[in-house]
Design a protein around this motif. Structure first.
Motif, PDB file in Angstrom:
ATOM      1  N   ASN A  10      42.082 -39.690   3.588  1.00 26.21           N
ATOM      2  CA  ASN A  10      42.067 -41.331   3.520  1.00 26.21           C
ATOM      3  C   ASN A  10      42.460 -41.753   1.332  1.00 26.21           C
ATOM      4  N   ARG A  11      43.711 -40.975   1.381  1.00 28.86           N
ATOM      5  CA  ARG A  11      44.163 -41.459  -0.042  1.00 28.86           C
ATOM      6  C   ARG A  11      44.957 -42.465  -0.233  1.00 28.86           C
ATOM      7  N   VAL A  12      45.140 -43.134  -1.410  1.00 24.56           N
ATOM      8  CA  VAL A  12      45.524 -44.790  -0.827  1.00 24.56           C
ATOM      9  C   VAL A  12      47.059 -44.661  -2.519  1.00 24.56           C
ATOM     10  N   VAL A  41      49.094 -52.226  -2.711  1.00 24.93           N
ATOM     11  CA  VAL A  41      49.132 -50.754  -1.981  1.00 24.93           C
ATOM     12  C   VAL A  41      51.036 -50.570  -1.357  1.00 24.93           C
ATOM     13  N   VAL A  44      50.031 -45.182   2.447  1.00 26.19           N
ATOM     14  CA  VAL A  44      48.747 -45.189   3.295  1.00 26.19           C
ATOM     15  C   VAL A  44      48.749 -43.658   3.678  1.00 26.19           C
ATOM     16  N   GLY A  47      45.059 -40.855   7.654  1.00 30.36           N
ATOM     17  CA  GLY A  47      43.391 -41.199   7.259  1.00 30.36           C
ATOM     18  C   GLY A  47      42.275 -39.571   7.567  1.00 30.36           C
ATOM     19  N   VAL A  58      43.261 -44.771   7.283  1.00 36.02           N
ATOM     20  CA  VAL A  58      42.857 -46.106   6.066  1.00 36.02           C
ATOM     21  C   VAL A  58      42.346 -47.473   6.772  1.00 36.02           C
ATOM     22  N   PHE A  60      43.415 -49.960   4.617  1.00 36.22           N
ATOM     23  CA  PHE A  60      44.215 -50.484   3.246  1.00 36.22           C
ATOM     24  C   PHE A  60      45.915 -50.577   4.547  1.00 36.22           C
ATOM     25  N   ARG A  87      41.251 -42.390  -2.979  1.00 31.33           N
ATOM     26  CA  ARG A  87      40.615 -42.524  -2.373  1.00 31.33           C
ATOM     27  C   ARG A  87      40.561 -43.978  -1.494  1.00 31.33           C
ATOM     28  N   ASP A  88      40.221 -44.070  -0.558  1.00 30.19           N
ATOM     29  CA  ASP A  88      39.493 -44.922   0.389  1.00 30.19           C
ATOM     30  C   ASP A  88      38.672 -45.796   0.369  1.00 30.19           C
ATOM     31  N   GLU A  89      37.711 -44.899   0.382  1.00 29.19           N
ATOM     32  CA  GLU A  89      36.383 -45.575  -0.310  1.00 29.19           C
ATOM     33  C   GLU A  89      35.699 -46.055  -1.955  1.00 29.19           C
TER      34      GLU A  89
END
Length: 97
Positions: A10-12, A41, A44, A47, A58, A60, A87-89
């Motif tokens: 889940n990294r961006v 961005v 991505v 997830g 994700v 984004f 991380r997306d969060e």
């Protein structure tokens, strides 16, 4: 050949947007007025997975402008450019015109 990074889970991958130091008419903008911390961005990950093994996508998409936290992210250098990996969060939201 240029390297391309595909984030895991889940990294961006974000390229930070630097605010202008001058206005269009040449007036210098003081550092204290540059509050908005945003980025574009670049890539991505697929997830994270939940307990049942299902992929949580994700939220984004590539090309979106996002609001970044004041601190955090992992610096990544690809070629001559520097990026941040979150991380997306950890990303606070998307910015729309």
């Amino acid at each position: 050949m240029a390297k391309r990074l595909i984030p895991s889970l889940n990294r961006v991958l974000v390229e930070k947007i630097l605010p202008p130091s001058k206005t269009s008419v040449g007036i210098l903008v003081p550092e204290t007025s540059k509050k908005l911390n945003s980025g574009k961005v670049i890539a991505v990950g697929p997830g994270a997975r939940d307990r049942e093994g299902n992929t949580i996508p994700v939220p984004f998409k590539e090309g979106e402008t996002v609001l970044l936290p004041e601190f955090g992210g992992t610096q990544v250098k690809l070629g001559e450019k520097e990026f941040l990996l979150y991380r997306d969060e950890d990303i606070l939201g998307t910015l729309h015109e």
